[in-house]
Design an enzyme around this catalytic site. Structure first.
Site, short mmCIF file in Angstrom:
data_model
loop_
_atom_site.label_atom_id
_atom_site.label_comp_id
_atom_site.label_asym_id
_atom_site.label_seq_id
_atom_site.Cartn_x
_atom_site.Cartn_y
_atom_site.Cartn_z
N SER A 102 0.83 -1.21 0.00
CA SER A 102 0.00 0.00 0.00
C SER A 102 0.87 1.27 0.00
O SER A 102 1.62 1.48 -0.95
CB SER A 102 -0.96 -0.09 1.20
OG SER A 102 -1.95 0.88 1.11
N ASP A 152 -10.30 -3.73 -5.50
CA ASP A 152 -9.58 -2.86 -4.58
C ASP A 152 -10.18 -1.45 -4.65
O ASP A 152 -10.09 -0.80 -5.68
CB ASP A 152 -8.09 -2.85 -4.97
CG ASP A 152 -7.23 -2.15 -3.94
OD1 ASP A 152 -7.74 -1.25 -3.25
OD2 ASP A 152 -6.04 -2.50 -3.85
N HIS A 183 -8.24 -4.54 -1.03
CA HIS A 183 -6.92 -3.92 -0.81
C HIS A 183 -6.05 -4.75 0.14
O HIS A 183 -4.88 -4.44 0.34
CB HIS A 183 -7.14 -2.51 -0.24
CG HIS A 183 -5.93 -1.64 -0.30
ND1 HIS A 183 -5.34 -1.24 -1.49
CD2 HIS A 183 -5.19 -1.06 0.68
CE1 HIS A 183 -4.29 -0.48 -1.22
NE2 HIS A 183 -4.17 -0.36 0.09
C1 MLT Z 1 -1.52 5.98 0.00
O1 MLT Z 1 -1.94 6.96 0.59
O2 MLT Z 1 -0.33 5.74 -0.17
C2 MLT Z 1 -2.56 5.05 -0.50
O3 MLT Z 1 -3.79 5.65 -0.47
C3 MLT Z 1 -2.59 3.77 0.19
C4 MLT Z 1 -2.76 3.94 1.67
O4 MLT Z 1 -3.89 4.08 2.15
O5 MLT Z 1 -1.77 3.91 2.36
#
Ligand code: MLT
Length: 203
Positions: A102, A152, A183
């Site tokens: 992520s 996702d 996700h």
């Molecule tokens: C981010 O902010 O990098 C993406 O939205 C994934 C997350 O939630 O960390």
């Protein structure tokens, strides 16, 4: 940067750069790294940014909307940290494989987007396109595994394919693996990543 370094049994193996998701820390991905290769060295880093007490690797303006200036700054900071860590711990700076989930996968993708020699390759679990409109360095010889979810809500299938296309246009070799999930990071996708990694190592 706050981190853990674990020296592996086999120093010819890549050093894994472990990058957690939002709200995680440097302990999160150690078990996963062990599933991919339990003889490699691990450098697991905690993101330097806090969002309501949750560690991240760069700031965001809203869900999925990144603070581009901070993204570039933090990407350079992490790249510089890799130089320093390689010297301090004596691992090969040119043989680093990032494993990120992520937000951690997004900063790993950003390292690839901005620094030709930052990484040898990357396993990206549920990454997004970190930035649009910048020219990527030549990524010939770099190998990337992307695990994406068909449902996702944070990263659409279209965005996963866009990331694959951008990396391939820069000459990286990319495998895109789909899970019929959201996700979340699944055991199945880690097993697929491990399979991809073993093939890469012995090819
Ligand atoms: C981010 O902010 O990098 C993406 O939205 C994934 C997350 O939630 O960390």
């Amino acid at each position: 940067m706050k981190h853990i370094f674990q020296k592996g049994k086999d120093l010819t193996k890549p050093t894994f750069l472990l990058l957690h998701g939002t709200g995680g820390n440097e302990l999160d991905l150690l078990p996963l790294a062990g599933m991919v290769d339990d003889e490699a060295s691990y450098l697991s880093v905690r993101g330097n940014v806090l969002e309501n007490g949750m560690p991240r690797f760069f700031r965001r303006i809203a869900e999925g909307v990144f603070d581009e200036e901070d993204l570039v700054f933090r990407t350079n900071e992490l790249n510089q940290f890799l130089h320093e860590a390689a010297q301090e711990y004596g691992f090969d700076r040119n043989n680093i494989l990032a494993i990120g989930y992520s937000n951690g996968a997004n900063i790993a993708a950003s390292l690839l987007f901005h620094h030709q020699h930052a990484l040898k390759g990357a396993i990206l679990h549920h990454p997004m396109v970190p930035r649009r409109g910048n020219e990527l360095p030549d990524l010939s010889g770099k190998s990337v595994f992307i695990a994406a979810g068909t449902n996702d809500p944070i990263c659409s299938p279209m965005e996963s394919k866009e990331l694959q296309a951008l990396l391939e246009k820069a000459n990286a070799s990319v495998e895109l693996h789909w899970e019929n999930r959201g996700h979340q990071l699944t055991r199945e996708e880690v097993e697929m990543a491990a399979k991809w990694y073993r093939k890469l190592l012995f090819d």
